[in-house]
Design a protein around this motif. Structure first.
Motif, PDB file in Angstrom:
ATOM      1  N   ALA A   1       0.807  -1.223   0.000  1.00 40.65           N
ATOM      2  CA  ALA A   1       0.000   0.000   0.000  1.00 40.65           C
ATOM      3  C   ALA A   1       0.832   1.263   0.000  1.00 40.65           C
ATOM      4  O   ALA A   1       0.288   2.358  -0.162  1.00 40.65           O
ATOM      5  CB  ALA A   1      -0.931  -0.005   1.219  1.00 40.65           C
TER       6      ALA A   1
ATOM      7  N   HIS B   1      -1.002  10.830   6.093  1.00 45.31           N
ATOM      8  CA  HIS B   1      -0.971  10.856   4.629  1.00 45.31           C
ATOM      9  C   HIS B   1       0.441  10.656   4.079  1.00 45.31           C
ATOM     10  O   HIS B   1       0.648  10.686   2.869  1.00 45.31           O
ATOM     11  CB  HIS B   1      -1.559  12.170   4.123  1.00 45.31           C
TER      12      HIS B   1
ATOM     13  N   PHE C   1       1.144   4.522   4.981  1.00 42.76           N
ATOM     14  CA  PHE C   1      -0.112   3.788   5.074  1.00 42.76           C
ATOM     15  C   PHE C   1      -0.197   3.241   6.494  1.00 42.76           C
ATOM     16  O   PHE C   1       0.714   2.555   6.957  1.00 42.76           O
ATOM     17  CB  PHE C   1      -0.175   2.651   4.055  1.00 42.76           C
TER      18      PHE C   1
ATOM     19  N   LEU D   1      -7.832   2.524   9.616  1.00 45.85           N
ATOM     20  CA  LEU D   1      -8.184   1.775   8.411  1.00 45.85           C
ATOM     21  C   LEU D   1      -9.693   1.608   8.267  1.00 45.85           C
ATOM     22  O   LEU D   1     -10.185   1.276   7.185  1.00 45.85           O
ATOM     23  CB  LEU D   1      -7.512   0.401   8.431  1.00 45.85           C
TER      24      LEU D   1
ATOM     25  N   ASN E   1      -7.831   3.451  -0.854  1.00 47.78           N
ATOM     26  CA  ASN E   1      -7.645   3.008   0.533  1.00 47.78           C
ATOM     27  C   ASN E   1      -8.632   1.920   0.913  1.00 47.78           C
ATOM     28  O   ASN E   1      -8.361   1.116   1.815  1.00 47.78           O
ATOM     29  CB  ASN E   1      -7.782   4.190   1.488  1.00 47.78           C
TER      30      ASN E   1
END
Length: 446
Positions: A282, A352, A355, A362, A381
């Motif tokens: 990610a 930001h 991740f 999350l 995301n």
């Protein structure tokens, strides 16, 4: 004063000298109130308010805002951030400082693949005694498993790398190729792409240990079993054969571009569409935005293809936590920073820039609803968060994983040229890891 050095972060980590990192490197420092199972938890808030000096070593865009944020929140803290390099350079510098007995950092960035190695050699303090075990439900399964070793907790997770399939939708649409939901469909997509455009490839040759291990982890397979200095390594079983069978077909049918990850040719292939997919973590979107120029709007993100139809399983690739150096003279304040940065307000300072590994973030609608301009406005995301929730439990890394990853391509690289079957290359890697571990004083079965 805050000092930073700009340096591009790479995921690949080269080998580190064994004498600096393994059993011979055991070290210990002054314990000023925390660490270990027998110590009492500290009042991290009170420790931070009292303040003191901190030396923090790390890299990446997340570090500076976190360190500055901690000093803003606790004015009595004077924290210095130093980037001594990434990967090998970072770890070697840490060990050199400990060996020299001076300039020792209090807090260090620690990639998950290196936690066991630095826990065993005494570099990292066990955070169990500080009450770190209270955060077991705070972090995703993959990252929480990664910071534990032999009953201790040796870092707190900061970033994560749940894996996904990055694919060039423009290329797929041009050739009427469906996004593969299984690895068998991935193979078929590669064949269809090659037939439509002989100069295009479904992916690229890669000797990446992160990818290989991710494809095994996704199946719930655990090639490494570690109990202290006792290690078992086994690349045997139907899950491994699933991997070698599939990837051997991709190799044999010339469906993989003969290009290495992170090379200029690799970035060019991702940009011009001749490399149509990438399976990665990610953290990769930032690399697309900065390095894959001219392809904004072409790429999308999808869940990893599955080994069984209808399954929903994933894996982690990369990511890091923050650890306290056992030789630090200020471990209480170091832990206070680590806790604040990974479980407290510090998360917002770099949400930001990395991740996250925290379940609450999350699941946050604000985080999930972010739209990526580069990826055509997709809420990427959502894909990564689902991936993080579907990582099988129980994965562990070798206590010399950094070295292990660095020699993978030496053993399987010839498989991509067609000179050696992939299964033989994997067995060669296993043999090399067994021999290396035994040479370093581990009891290794394989």
């Amino acid at each position: 004063m805050l000092h930073t050095k700009s340096r591009r972060t790479t995921v690949a980590v080269a080998g580190i000298a064994a004498s600096a990192l393994l059993l011979a490197a055991c070290s210990s420092g002054t314990d000023d109130g925390g660490g270990g199972d027998d110590a009492e938890p500290i009042d991290a808030e009170a420790v931070a308010e009292e303040g003191g000096d901190l030396l923090i070593w790390g890299w990446g865009n997340a570090m500076e805002p976190m360190v500055e944020g901690f000093m803003d929140a606790y004015p009595n803290v004077n924290a210095e951030l130093v980037n001594v390099g990434t990967g090998t350079d970072h770890y070697t510098a840490v060990e050199n400082a400990i060996q020299a007995g001076s300039g020792i950092p209090d807090v260090i960035v620690m990639e998950y693949q290196a936690v066991a190695q630095f826990a065993l050699n005494g570099t990292l303090a066990d955070l169990s005694g500080y009450g770190a075990d209270q955060y077991a439900e705070t972090f995703t399964t993959g990252t929480w498993d990664a910071v534990q070793f032999d009953g201790g907790i040796y870092s707190l997770p900061m970033s994560s790398g749940p894996m996904a399939l990055f694919y060039n939708q423009t290329v797929f649409d041009e050739h009427d190729i469906e996004v593969p939901q299984t690895w068998e469909e991935f193979l078929e997509a590669g064949r269809a792409l090659k037939e439509a455009d002989p100069d295009a490839y479904i992916a690229n040759d890669t000797g990446s240990a992160n990818l290989l291990q991710g494809l095994l982890w996704q199946q719930g397979y655990q090639p490494y079993q570690v109990e202290g200095e006792n290690v078992t390594i086994s690349f045997d079983g139907p899950e491994v054969q699933n991997y070698t069978d599939l990837w051997q077909q991709l190799i044999d049918e010339d469906l993989l571009a003969p290009i290495s990850d992170w090379s200029d040719e690799w970035y060019q292939g991702l940009a011009n569409g001749t490399i149509a997919t990438l399976v990665s973590g990610a953290w990769m979107p930032a690399n697309f935005e900065s390095g894959v120029e001219g392809a904004a709007g072409d790429w999308r993100v999808a869940p990893m293809p599955q080994w069984e139809e209808g399954a929903h399983s994933s894996a982690e690739n990369g990511g890091s936590g923050l650890g306290v150096v056992d030789a630090s003279d200020n471990k209480d304040l170091a832990y206070a920073f680590v806790e604040w940065a990974t479980t407290g307000d510090g998360i917002d300072t770099r949400l930001h820039a990395t991740f996250p590994s925290t379940v609450a973030d999350l699941q946050s609608e604000e985080f999930l609803s972010l739209e990526s301009d580069y990826f055509g406005g997709q809420r990427i995301n959502e894909v990564f968060a689902e991936s993080a929730a579907n990582v099988p439990e129980g994965w562990s890394f070798l206590p010399y994983q950094v070295y292990a990853n660095s020699i993978l391509n030496d053993n399987i690289g010839t498989a991509y040229t067609g000179d050696t079957p992939l299964a033989e290359g994997l067995q060669s890697w296993q043999d090399a890891l067994v021999a290396y571990g035994q040479d370093q004083g581990f009891t290794v079965n394989g």
